[in-house]
Write a protein that holds these residues in place. Structure first.
Motif, short mmCIF file in Angstrom:
data_model
loop_
_atom_site.label_atom_id
_atom_site.label_comp_id
_atom_site.label_asym_id
_atom_site.label_seq_id
_atom_site.Cartn_x
_atom_site.Cartn_y
_atom_site.Cartn_z
N LEU A 115 0.64 -1.84 0.04
CA LEU A 115 -0.07 -0.24 -0.28
C LEU A 115 1.11 0.92 0.18
N THR A 116 1.24 1.89 -1.27
CA THR A 116 2.16 2.91 -1.24
C THR A 116 1.47 3.82 -0.95
N MET A 150 5.14 -2.08 3.16
CA MET A 150 4.23 -0.97 2.89
C MET A 150 2.84 -2.13 2.83
N ALA A 151 3.34 -3.81 2.90
CA ALA A 151 2.47 -4.47 2.66
C ALA A 151 0.61 -4.13 3.60
N CYS A 152 0.24 -4.45 3.34
CA CYS A 152 -1.01 -4.60 4.10
C CYS A 152 -1.46 -5.52 5.57
N ALA A 180 1.38 -8.45 -14.34
CA ALA A 180 2.42 -8.07 -12.14
C ALA A 180 3.19 -7.57 -12.62
N ARG A 181 4.22 -7.96 -13.62
CA ARG A 181 5.14 -6.98 -13.42
C ARG A 181 5.37 -5.45 -13.39
N ALA A 182 4.00 -5.11 -14.08
CA ALA A 182 4.12 -3.16 -13.42
C ALA A 182 3.39 -2.97 -12.47
N CYS A 183 2.84 -3.96 -11.79
CA CYS A 183 2.74 -3.92 -10.07
C CYS A 183 3.59 -3.75 -8.91
N GLU A 184 5.04 -4.22 -9.67
CA GLU A 184 5.67 -4.94 -9.22
C GLU A 184 6.35 -3.54 -9.08
N VAL A 185 6.61 -3.23 -10.48
CA VAL A 185 7.01 -1.86 -10.08
C VAL A 185 6.60 -0.47 -10.18
N ASN A 186 5.06 -1.25 -10.19
CA ASN A 186 4.11 0.34 -8.78
C ASN A 186 4.79 0.42 -8.33
N ALA A 187 4.78 -1.09 -7.82
CA ALA A 187 4.88 -1.09 -5.72
C ALA A 187 6.26 -0.54 -5.56
N ALA A 188 7.45 -0.16 -6.18
CA ALA A 188 7.85 -0.16 -5.13
C ALA A 188 8.45 1.64 -6.16
#
Ligand code: SF4
Ligand code: SF4
Length: 268
Positions: A115-116, A150-152, A180-188
């Motif tokens: 949760l960024t 930062m995880a829920c 899913a790779r886009a999610c990983e990038v966005n989470a970072a």
């Protein structure tokens, strides 16, 4: 850890007065209030859509024999907004657009549970109570923050699955990705394309904000921070203390729907 907004608790007598004020509204007055309510941060078209959705929901609740009190309480708690959002998602599932058909989402893929945002997402009181009830029995168990800071907190750090799956709020049900790779990038902290929320989520937020505007002066309609609700429930706070600690300042709901509307119009 995000900051916790402390709200002083209303006295029992103030609470009674507010509840009575809510129940003095009949359905005709409720319809008139909804028709007159305005959402200055939202385009007229989007606010009018939320109004139509709400008036249709009220008509259908009445046809089901629900009392005015039940209808008013469902509106004020956000249960109505959640039901409207769920109905829109179900409608979409009948004829799924490519983004839904090609979603890469799978159990154990949990970058979206990092949760960024400033508070992990906006949820209603009904959702906050349901999340609290699902997580309260899990006090003391390792939570999502053992996997990623930062995880829920509701996440299971070993399986990376949601431990409150059936009670997860609309934001979690609306977020999906074809990559899913886009999610990983966005989470970072990146901004890769391919992940986002369904349009039904903007309707849900606009509906809740419109209810708040329509019920002004009777009962306070709140929103809450997802991350704070999960953290407080797992820290052992009871439901009331959890909601008190996670309650948003008023502007947060407006910021959430206005921000989402702006992002949606940019994406078009
Ligand atoms: S939204 Fe992204 S991170 Fe979450 S399940 Fe889907 S693909 Fe995985
Ligand atoms: S409630 Fe569940 S699905 Fe939603 S962010 Fe937390 S762990 Fe993920």
């Amino acid at each position: 850890m995000a900051h916790v907004t402390k709200i002083s608790r209303p006295s029992a007598s103030r609470k009674t007065v507010r509840t009575d004020a809510l129940l003095r509204i009949d359905i005709a007055a409720l319809r008139a209030r909804l028709t007159a309510a305005r959402l200055p941060d939202l385009a007229t078209r989007q606010a009018d859509r939320a109004r139509r959705l709400l008036l249709a929901w009220i008509g259908s609740a009445e046809a089901d024999g629900q009392t005015a009190e039940t209808i008013l309480r469902a509106l004020a708690s956000g249960a109505a907004a959640a039901q409207i959002g769920a109905a829109l998602r179900a409608q979409m599932a009948e004829n799924p657009p490519p983004v839904v058909r090609d979603a890469a989402c799978a159990p154990g893929c949990a970058f979206c549970c990092i949760l960024t945002g400033e508070d992990g997402g906006t949820i209603t009181g009904a959702e906050a109570r349901a999340l609290h009830a699902a997580l309260a029995p899990l006090i003391g168990q390792p939570d999502g923050r053992a996997w990623h800071p930062m995880a829920c907190p509701a996440l299971d750090p070993a399986t990376r699955t949601c431990r409150a799956y059936d009670a997860r709020p609309a934001i979690c049900r609306s977020y999906l990705s074809t990559d899913a790779r886009a999610c990983e990038v966005n989470a970072a902290g990146g901004s890769a394309a391919g992940a986002g929320v369904l349009g039904a989520h903007l309707d849900y937020l606009a509906v809740h904000a419109l209810v708040r505007a329509a019920l002004a002066g009777t009962v306070k309609v709140h929103s809450y921070a997802l991350r704070e609700v999960a953290a407080a429930a797992l820290a052992g706070l009871d439901a009331k203390a959890t909601l008190d600690s996670a309650r948003h300042p008023t502007r947060m709901l407006d910021r959430a729907h206005a921000g989402l509307a702006a992002a949606a119009s940019k994406a078009r």
